[in-house]
Design a protein around this motif. Structure first.
Motif, PDB file in Angstrom:
ATOM      1  N   TYR A  34       0.553 -20.839 -43.604  1.00  0.00           N
ATOM      2  CA  TYR A  34      -0.779 -20.750 -43.012  1.00  0.00           C
ATOM      3  C   TYR A  34      -0.630 -20.170 -41.612  1.00  0.00           C
ATOM      4  O   TYR A  34       0.235 -20.584 -40.851  1.00  0.00           O
ATOM      5  CB  TYR A  34      -1.410 -22.142 -42.968  1.00  0.00           C
ATOM      6  CG  TYR A  34      -2.815 -22.184 -42.437  1.00  0.00           C
ATOM      7  CD1 TYR A  34      -3.871 -21.707 -43.193  1.00  0.00           C
ATOM      8  CD2 TYR A  34      -3.085 -22.724 -41.190  1.00  0.00           C
ATOM      9  CE1 TYR A  34      -5.167 -21.753 -42.712  1.00  0.00           C
ATOM     10  CE2 TYR A  34      -4.372 -22.776 -40.709  1.00  0.00           C
ATOM     11  CZ  TYR A  34      -5.413 -22.292 -41.470  1.00  0.00           C
ATOM     12  OH  TYR A  34      -6.696 -22.338 -40.993  1.00  0.00           O
ATOM     13  N   ARG A  35      -1.470 -19.202 -41.277  1.00  0.00           N
ATOM     14  CA  ARG A  35      -1.422 -18.581 -39.962  1.00  0.00           C
ATOM     15  C   ARG A  35      -2.488 -19.211 -39.072  1.00  0.00           C
ATOM     16  O   ARG A  35      -3.669 -19.211 -39.405  1.00  0.00           O
ATOM     17  CB  ARG A  35      -1.658 -17.078 -40.070  1.00  0.00           C
ATOM     18  CG  ARG A  35      -1.438 -16.341 -38.754  1.00  0.00           C
ATOM     19  CD  ARG A  35      -1.780 -14.878 -38.884  1.00  0.00           C
ATOM     20  NE  ARG A  35      -0.991 -14.217 -39.909  1.00  0.00           N
ATOM     21  CZ  ARG A  35       0.154 -13.582 -39.691  1.00  0.00           C
ATOM     22  NH1 ARG A  35       0.657 -13.551 -38.469  1.00  0.00           N
ATOM     23  NH2 ARG A  35       0.794 -12.995 -40.672  1.00  0.00           N
ATOM     24  N   LEU A  36      -2.059 -19.750 -37.934  1.00  0.00           N
ATOM     25  CA  LEU A  36      -2.991 -20.344 -36.978  1.00  0.00           C
ATOM     26  C   LEU A  36      -3.709 -19.251 -36.206  1.00  0.00           C
ATOM     27  O   LEU A  36      -3.363 -18.064 -36.291  1.00  0.00           O
ATOM     28  CB  LEU A  36      -2.232 -21.266 -36.023  1.00  0.00           C
ATOM     29  CG  LEU A  36      -1.502 -22.444 -36.673  1.00  0.00           C
ATOM     30  CD1 LEU A  36      -0.711 -23.198 -35.624  1.00  0.00           C
ATOM     31  CD2 LEU A  36      -2.482 -23.366 -37.368  1.00  0.00           C
ATOM     32  N   GLU A  37      -4.719 -19.639 -35.434  1.00  0.00           N
ATOM     33  CA  GLU A  37      -5.512 -18.660 -34.695  1.00  0.00           C
ATOM     34  C   GLU A  37      -4.696 -17.919 -33.639  1.00  0.00           C
ATOM     35  O   GLU A  37      -5.010 -16.778 -33.308  1.00  0.00           O
ATOM     36  CB  GLU A  37      -6.708 -19.345 -34.040  1.00  0.00           C
ATOM     37  CG  GLU A  37      -7.739 -19.832 -35.042  1.00  0.00           C
ATOM     38  CD  GLU A  37      -8.898 -20.518 -34.376  1.00  0.00           C
ATOM     39  OE1 GLU A  37      -8.947 -20.532 -33.129  1.00  0.00           O
ATOM     40  OE2 GLU A  37      -9.756 -21.041 -35.104  1.00  0.00           O
ATOM     41  N   ASP A  38      -3.649 -18.541 -33.116  1.00  0.00           N
ATOM     42  CA  ASP A  38      -2.820 -17.870 -32.107  1.00  0.00           C
ATOM     43  C   ASP A  38      -1.758 -16.982 -32.734  1.00  0.00           C
ATOM     44  O   ASP A  38      -0.939 -16.390 -32.028  1.00  0.00           O
ATOM     45  CB  ASP A  38      -2.176 -18.896 -31.176  1.00  0.00           C
ATOM     46  CG  ASP A  38      -1.224 -19.841 -31.893  1.00  0.00           C
ATOM     47  OD1 ASP A  38      -1.180 -19.791 -33.136  1.00  0.00           O
ATOM     48  OD2 ASP A  38      -0.529 -20.600 -31.219  1.00  0.00           O
ATOM     49  N   GLY A  39      -1.729 -16.871 -34.079  1.00  0.00           N
ATOM     50  CA  GLY A  39      -0.794 -15.998 -34.766  1.00  0.00           C
ATOM     51  C   GLY A  39       0.469 -16.670 -35.258  1.00  0.00           C
ATOM     52  O   GLY A  39       1.283 -16.040 -35.919  1.00  0.00           O
ATOM     53  N   THR A  40       0.638 -17.948 -34.962  1.00  0.00           N
ATOM     54  CA  THR A  40       1.823 -18.685 -35.384  1.00  0.00           C
ATOM     55  C   THR A  40       1.731 -19.021 -36.868  1.00  0.00           C
ATOM     56  O   THR A  40       0.683 -19.455 -37.343  1.00  0.00           O
ATOM     57  CB  THR A  40       1.946 -19.998 -34.582  1.00  0.00           C
ATOM     58  OG1 THR A  40       1.890 -19.697 -33.192  1.00  0.00           O
ATOM     59  CG2 THR A  40       3.240 -20.708 -34.898  1.00  0.00           C
ATOM     60  N   LYS A  41       2.827 -18.821 -37.601  1.00  0.00           N
ATOM     61  CA  LYS A  41       2.871 -19.187 -39.013  1.00  0.00           C
ATOM     62  C   LYS A  41       3.480 -20.576 -39.157  1.00  0.00           C
ATOM     63  O   LYS A  41       4.524 -20.853 -38.576  1.00  0.00           O
ATOM     64  CB  LYS A  41       3.709 -18.198 -39.803  1.00  0.00           C
ATOM     65  CG  LYS A  41       3.101 -16.843 -39.965  1.00  0.00           C
ATOM     66  CD  LYS A  41       4.002 -15.978 -40.816  1.00  0.00           C
ATOM     67  CE  LYS A  41       3.474 -14.584 -40.946  1.00  0.00           C
ATOM     68  NZ  LYS A  41       4.389 -13.750 -41.762  1.00  0.00           N
ATOM     69  N   ARG A  53      -9.479 -26.542 -42.235  1.00  0.00           N
ATOM     70  CA  ARG A  53     -10.637 -25.649 -42.402  1.00  0.00           C
ATOM     71  C   ARG A  53     -11.938 -26.421 -42.250  1.00  0.00           C
ATOM     72  O   ARG A  53     -12.907 -25.908 -41.693  1.00  0.00           O
ATOM     73  CB  ARG A  53     -10.577 -24.962 -43.746  1.00  0.00           C
ATOM     74  CG  ARG A  53      -9.523 -23.892 -43.783  1.00  0.00           C
ATOM     75  CD  ARG A  53      -9.535 -23.147 -45.087  1.00  0.00           C
ATOM     76  NE  ARG A  53      -8.496 -22.103 -45.052  1.00  0.00           N
ATOM     77  CZ  ARG A  53      -7.973 -21.563 -46.137  1.00  0.00           C
ATOM     78  NH1 ARG A  53      -8.386 -21.935 -47.333  1.00  0.00           N
ATOM     79  NH2 ARG A  53      -7.067 -20.634 -46.031  1.00  0.00           N
ATOM     80  N   THR A  56     -12.441 -27.170 -38.413  1.00  0.00           N
ATOM     81  CA  THR A  56     -12.784 -26.012 -37.591  1.00  0.00           C
ATOM     82  C   THR A  56     -14.179 -25.480 -37.922  1.00  0.00           C
ATOM     83  O   THR A  56     -14.824 -24.872 -37.082  1.00  0.00           O
ATOM     84  CB  THR A  56     -11.747 -24.887 -37.748  1.00  0.00           C
ATOM     85  OG1 THR A  56     -11.658 -24.534 -39.130  1.00  0.00           O
ATOM     86  CG2 THR A  56     -10.406 -25.321 -37.234  1.00  0.00           C
TER      87      THR A  56
END
Length: 58
Positions: A34-41, A53, A56
């Motif tokens: 899953y990719r977070l909003e800051d781009g971290t997987k 989900r 948010t």
């Protein structure tokens, strides 16, 4: 490479046949990348992704 972000482990138990033979088994987790909003997987279970989900969206 995705970081494992959950502390859950597989459920362990035994399968029993009608003849009462046993064999060990493990119910494995449904891990997804899953990719977070800051781009971290991160690797999370499917249930954790659903929970994120819902939080948010609210």
């Amino acid at each position: 490479m995705a970081v494992k972000a959950t502390a859950k482990k597989p459920l362990k138990g035994r399968d029993r046949s009608h003849a009462l033979n046993t064999s060990n088994r493990a119910r494995k987790l449904n891990l997804q990348v899953y990719r977070l909003e800051d781009g971290t997987k991160v690797r999370l279970t499917a249930r954790e992704i659903r929970t994120l989900r819902r939080q948010t969206a609210a």
